[in-house]
Enzyme design. Structure first.
Site, PDB file in Angstrom:
ATOM      1  N   GLN A 203       0.832  -1.197   0.000  1.00 56.69           N
ATOM      2  CA  GLN A 203       0.000   0.000   0.000  1.00 56.69           C
ATOM      3  C   GLN A 203       0.868   1.248   0.000  1.00 56.69           C
ATOM      4  O   GLN A 203       2.050   1.203   0.348  1.00 56.69           O
ATOM      5  CB  GLN A 203      -0.944  -0.023   1.212  1.00 56.69           C
ATOM      6  CG  GLN A 203      -1.826  -1.261   1.230  1.00 56.69           C
ATOM      7  CD  GLN A 203      -2.858  -1.240   2.341  1.00 56.69           C
ATOM      8  OE1 GLN A 203      -3.435  -0.205   2.641  1.00 56.69           O
ATOM      9  NE2 GLN A 203      -3.120  -2.403   2.937  1.00 56.69           N
ATOM     10  N   ALA A 323       4.890   9.104  11.301  1.00 60.59           N
ATOM     11  CA  ALA A 323       5.700   8.394  12.296  1.00 60.59           C
ATOM     12  C   ALA A 323       7.167   8.739  12.078  1.00 60.59           C
ATOM     13  O   ALA A 323       7.654   8.726  10.934  1.00 60.59           O
ATOM     14  CB  ALA A 323       5.490   6.888  12.179  1.00 60.59           C
ATOM     15  N   LEU A 326      13.208   5.904  11.862  1.00 60.88           N
ATOM     16  CA  LEU A 326      14.355   5.441  12.632  1.00 60.88           C
ATOM     17  C   LEU A 326      15.647   5.823  11.911  1.00 60.88           C
ATOM     18  O   LEU A 326      15.614   6.194  10.738  1.00 60.88           O
ATOM     19  CB  LEU A 326      14.272   3.929  12.822  1.00 60.88           C
ATOM     20  CG  LEU A 326      13.104   3.429  13.682  1.00 60.88           C
ATOM     21  CD1 LEU A 326      13.045   1.911  13.682  1.00 60.88           C
ATOM     22  CD2 LEU A 326      13.215   3.957  15.109  1.00 60.88           C
ATOM     23  N   ASP A 392      -1.431  -9.240  11.269  1.00 57.11           N
ATOM     24  CA  ASP A 392      -0.475  -9.118  10.161  1.00 57.11           C
ATOM     25  C   ASP A 392       0.969  -8.980  10.652  1.00 57.11           C
ATOM     26  O   ASP A 392       1.715  -8.127  10.182  1.00 57.11           O
ATOM     27  CB  ASP A 392      -0.862  -7.903   9.302  1.00 57.11           C
ATOM     28  CG  ASP A 392      -0.077  -7.853   7.996  1.00 57.11           C
ATOM     29  OD1 ASP A 392       0.146  -8.903   7.402  1.00 57.11           O
ATOM     30  OD2 ASP A 392       0.306  -6.734   7.588  1.00 57.11           O
ATOM     31  N   GLU A 397      11.668  -6.731  13.755  1.00 64.49           N
ATOM     32  CA  GLU A 397      13.048  -6.284  13.538  1.00 64.49           C
ATOM     33  C   GLU A 397      13.751  -5.982  14.856  1.00 64.49           C
ATOM     34  O   GLU A 397      13.109  -5.686  15.870  1.00 64.49           O
ATOM     35  CB  GLU A 397      13.072  -5.030  12.649  1.00 64.49           C
ATOM     36  CG  GLU A 397      12.561  -5.267  11.238  1.00 64.49           C
ATOM     37  CD  GLU A 397      12.664  -4.022  10.362  1.00 64.49           C
ATOM     38  OE1 GLU A 397      13.504  -3.137  10.680  1.00 64.49           O
ATOM     39  OE2 GLU A 397      11.914  -3.916   9.379  1.00 64.49           O
TER      40      GLU A 397
END
Length: 520
Positions: A203, A323, A326, A392, A397
């Site tokens: 998406q 968001a 990182l 999902d 990680e």
């Protein structure tokens, strides 16, 4: 004689016509006066929560209570600005929730003393000043050179960099992080100078850049907050939700994990903040105007990037989650791990864990779950996913620098909070099979089940600080009620494990990470 009769008839007809006109005019005047009479019901007191910060102990519920009884002129102004006012009973509920949230974060379970940090416990560090033609200061990870835009003084660092420098072996950010408000404000308000599509995924997602080199992951609104996932739709076919990313950050923080990067809601101008500034030609070619004049785009991706799944503004304003990104992979490499309880992603095939009741005994003997905290860290993630109803979770990680002795990153939560009317017990299977979890997690979950710290109440209060709450609550009340219901299921599952262990089970249920609090 005949002539006189005709003349008299015309006079009568004319008189009747005049009388008819007069009566119609009179009726119209009466109707108009009645139409103008005020017929609105008395206004209910309203309030509006507009704080931009993240609600913690520093947030005072008093400011919320003082807003009850908004005057009519301010109410009309709020409506004209597209702000959804909040009714007084809900305002009182929010005020009580803010008090509960402050008390929760002041509890000893959220303020456990930590051991001193060693140099290698930090993900990134500022290299001491050296003579160099390139830079006098460098932001480094391991032995790799990084950005050279800032010196060693933390006062000169932008919020996103202070966040990156605060990532440790054990968490993304500390409890009651003083930098969090600045991070949130940047994501919600700072000028966007670049927007390009992120490669990969099923998406559309964009990477937004700010003038101070910060970057954020942008996920647009695709459906209304109260749209529940169709029961006939498979989990891997569902749309991602912008509000789910925001809610996951708040829930992760309330659970005491601090493993989800900060995520904030924001309204963007599709034209000014995406179309006019993008350098992504493939993305730029997908913009169009809908039949009703809304500006839309769909990008390029493997599944849901087409005119049938276009993202549209109203007419240009678009809700989204941002968001914080990182650290770049060149500075902080991340390792992706396949979940042992990964679903088959098939409409007909079952996964191994779905057919083998003793599946966990094999996993406990397999690296990296055979030692350290990896198994109980995974159970933390399982509990988070069950509370959010996120099916999902095929991978997770970790930061490669820390090896196996570190926390799991709780990333990509867009498919959470899809259904509130149905719980998904299969998400909790790893916990039921392994009967293993951190004692600190168990104690915090029990705390959140108590009336004075009720999970739904503190979650509602925390989410009320997000900018998009001014438009509508990030989670509907049925979703908040589902959190309490699912928390009860988690506690019952662990209680069955404890009972089984007391009746002769060989393995301990709790990993003792809080020895001085284990009797609570």
């Amino acid at each position: 004689m005949m002539w006189r009769m005709c003349r008299r008839s015309r006079t009568i007809c004319l008189s009747l016509a005049l009388i008819s006109i007069f009566l119609h005019l009179l009726l119209a005047l009466v109707s108009l006066s009645l139409y103008r009479q005020p017929c609105d019901a008395p206004l209910t007191p309203w309030t509006h929560i507009s704080s931009m910060g993240i609600g913690g102990p520093t947030t005072s519920p008093t400011s919320t209570e003082n807003r009850v009884g908004m005057p009519r002129n301010k109410l009309l102004s709020a409506k004209s600005e597209g702000i959804a006012p909040v009714k007084a009973p809900l305002a009182e509920q929010l005020a009580a929730g803010l008090s509960k949230l402050a008390a929760l974060f002041d509890h000893p379970l959220y303020n456990v003393p930590t051991t001193a940090m060693r140099e290698d416990d930090w993900l990134l560090r500022v290299k001491p000043k050296q003579k160099s033609e390139r830079s006098s200061q460098m932001w480094v990870s391991a032995s790799q050179e990084g950005y050279d835009h800032w010196n060693s003084s933390s006062n000169s660092h932008p919020p996103w960099l202070r966040f990156h420098l605060g990532i440790s072996r054990w968490q993304l950010y500390p409890h009651q992080d003083p930098n969090m408000d600045s991070v949130v404000q940047q994501l919600a308000t700072h000028h966007i100078i670049s927007a390009v599509q992120k490669t990969g995924g099923t998406q559309l997602k964009l990477v937004m850049s700010f003038p101070n080199y910060g970057k954020a992951m942008f996920k647009p609104m695709k459906q209304e907050r109260d749209d529940e996932t169709d029961y006939n739709l498979y989990y891997f076919s569902d749309f991602e939700r912008h509000n789910a990313e925001i809610a996951a950050f708040h829930l992760d923080r309330i659970l005491g994990y601090r493993r989800v990067p900060p995520a904030v809601g924001r309204q963007v101008d599709v034209v000014k903040e995406i179309k006019n500034i993008t350098t992504d030609l493939k993305l730029a070619r997908t913009f169009f105007n809908s039949p009703v004049g809304n500006v839309c785009f769909y990008g390029r991706c493997s599944y849901y990037c087409s005119t049938e799944h276009a993202i549209c503004g109203r007419p240009r304003n678009l809700e989204a989650s941002l968001a914080l990104m990182l650290p770049d992979l060149s500075l902080a490499t991340r390792r992706s791990w396949r979940s042992p309880w990964r679903r088959s992603y098939s409409r007909s095939k079952l996964a191994k864990w779905e057919t083998e009741p003793d599946y966990c005994s094999t996993i406990k003997k397999t690296a990296p779950y055979d030692k350290g905290t990896r198994l109980v860290d995974f159970m933390d993630l399982v509990i988070l996913d069950f509370l959010m109803s996120n099916m999902d979770r095929h991978h997770y990680e970790t930061f490669e620098k820390f090896g196996n002795n570190t926390f799991l990153l709780h990333l990509d939560n867009g498919r959470a909070f899809g259904r509130h009317s149905k719980d998904e017990p299969s998400i909790l299977v790893p916990l039921a099979q392994c009967c293993r979890m951190r004692r600190s997690t168990w104690l915090r979950l029990r705390l959140l089940s108590l009336p004075q710290y009720r999970l739904s109440d503190v979650m509602r209060a925390s989410l009320s600080h997000d900018p998009l709450h001014a438009i509508a609550p990030l989670l509907t009340e049925p979703h908040l009620a589902a959190l309490d219901r699912r928390l009860k299921v988690v506690l019952e599952t662990v209680s069955r494990c404890v009972k089984r262990q007391s009746e002769g089970g060989s393995d301990e249920v709790f990993y003792e990470d809080l020895d001085h609090l284990k009797d609570m």
